[in-house]
Design a protein around this motif. Structure first.
Motif: not given
Length: 340
Positions: A69-73
């Motif tokens: 999720e952090t990478e996507k954000r």
């Protein structure tokens, strides 16, 4: 300097200034794009480093959804930053084009007014705008065409830049998705391995418990058999003791209440062998010997005699015979087995 040349010089100055401003804006936009490209690999390296750290920490069984999720954000924020920068560049380019067109229109209007004033001064009357020299109108058309071509070229470059940025963003999204899928697969394999290990440990524990229960059951069974054997032996000993006691009681009763014969008891042998040895010595002397088993040993008797006096005389003879060495003989009344 004539008015016509002056107006041409002013128009050229305006065009040159607008070209310089447009070139500056384009160079600034390229520099920002270059900076974004530099930042993007750095962000990618940070993301890769973060993914490596995450992969290294997979041994600690931490959740993977947070990193994905952090990478996507981060990718979404980078894409929005690029879109914002492109939009700002397009807005600045549009503002510059509008300002340039406005300046050019203002210069053309002033040139037309000057030509009109000059013609009015020469003729003394208001001249129509048709008196504007053809070469000025031609220069205005060429300028508009050039501006349109420059705008089209700038738009084309912006489109190419957007396409390139979109392609790079798609590649990064695909790479992030691939890493997320790989992490999910690794997590699933780790969970399957942990589940298999737990199942093997459970089976081993169940086998160990079953073996312990089997040993305990065998121990209880052996203990029960031992107790049963001990009880059986104790019961046999009790019966044997009761049998011996009954025989002794029966013998005592026969001695006390049955037909009595007077006997001389010379010894009480501990076993049958000793009894036979004593009996042989007495028989060698001519005595009639009778053996009778008791609970304490084998009784050896001489007789029977018809009366007590005869039995007592035999007792004295036996006790006074040094070869026999039987000093403790005594007279008893005894009932034979066949009469008991």
């Amino acid at each position: 300097m004539s008015m016509n040349n002056k107006q041409r010089w002013m128009g050229g100055a305006v065009l040159l200034g607008g070209g310089v401003l447009l070139a500056a804006l384009l160079l600034k936009g390229k520099e920002e794009i270059h900076q974004n490209k530099i930042k993007t690999p750095e962000s990618a390296e940070l993301a890769q480093q973060k993914n490596k750290n995450t992969e290294g920490e997979m041994v600690q069984l931490q959740p993977l959804t947070v990193d994905v999720e952090t990478e996507k954000r981060l990718l979404d924020e980078q894409r929005r930053a690029r879109e914002k920068a492109v939009a700002e560049q397009e807005a600045r380019a549009a503002e510059f084009l509008a300002a340039q067109q406005k300046a050019e229109a203002e210069a053309a209007r002033k040139a037309a007014e000057e030509y009109a004033a000059l013609n009015a001064h020469r003729t003394g009357a208001q001249q129509s705008s048709d008196n504007i020299p053809p070469e000025l109108i031609e220069d205005e058309k060429a300028k508009q065409k050039r501006l349109a071509e420059e705008k089209l070229a700038a738009q084309k470059k912006q489109d190419q830049l957007k396409a390139q940025q979109k392609s790079e963003a798609d590649k990064k999204d695909a790479e992030a998705q691939r890493k997320a899928d790989a992490q999910k697969k690794a997590e699933a394999e780790r969970k399957a391995e942990a589940q298999k290990k737990a199942e093997d440990e459970r089976k081993a524990e169940a086998t160990k418990k079953a073996e312990a229960e089997r040993k305990e059951e065998a121990k209880k069974k052996a203990e029960a058999e031992r107790k049963a054997e001990a009880a059986k032996k104790a019961e046999a000993d009790r019966k044997e003791e009761a049998k011996k006691k009954a025989e002794a009681e029966k013998a005592r009763d026969l001695l006390e209440n049955g037909d009595k014969q007077w006997m001389v008891q010379v010894a009480l042998a501990a076993n049958e062998a000793n009894a036979d040895a004593l009996a042989s010595k007495l028989r060698a002397k001519g005595y009639k010997v009778t053996k009778s088993p008791t609970s304490k040993g084998v009784r050896i008797m001489v007789g029977p005699s018809k009366n007590r006096e005869a039995a007592d005389a035999a007792r004295k003879k036996i006790t006074t015979d040094p070869s026999l060495n039987m000093k403790s003989a005594w007279v008893i009344d005894w009932v034979p087995l066949d009469k008991r």
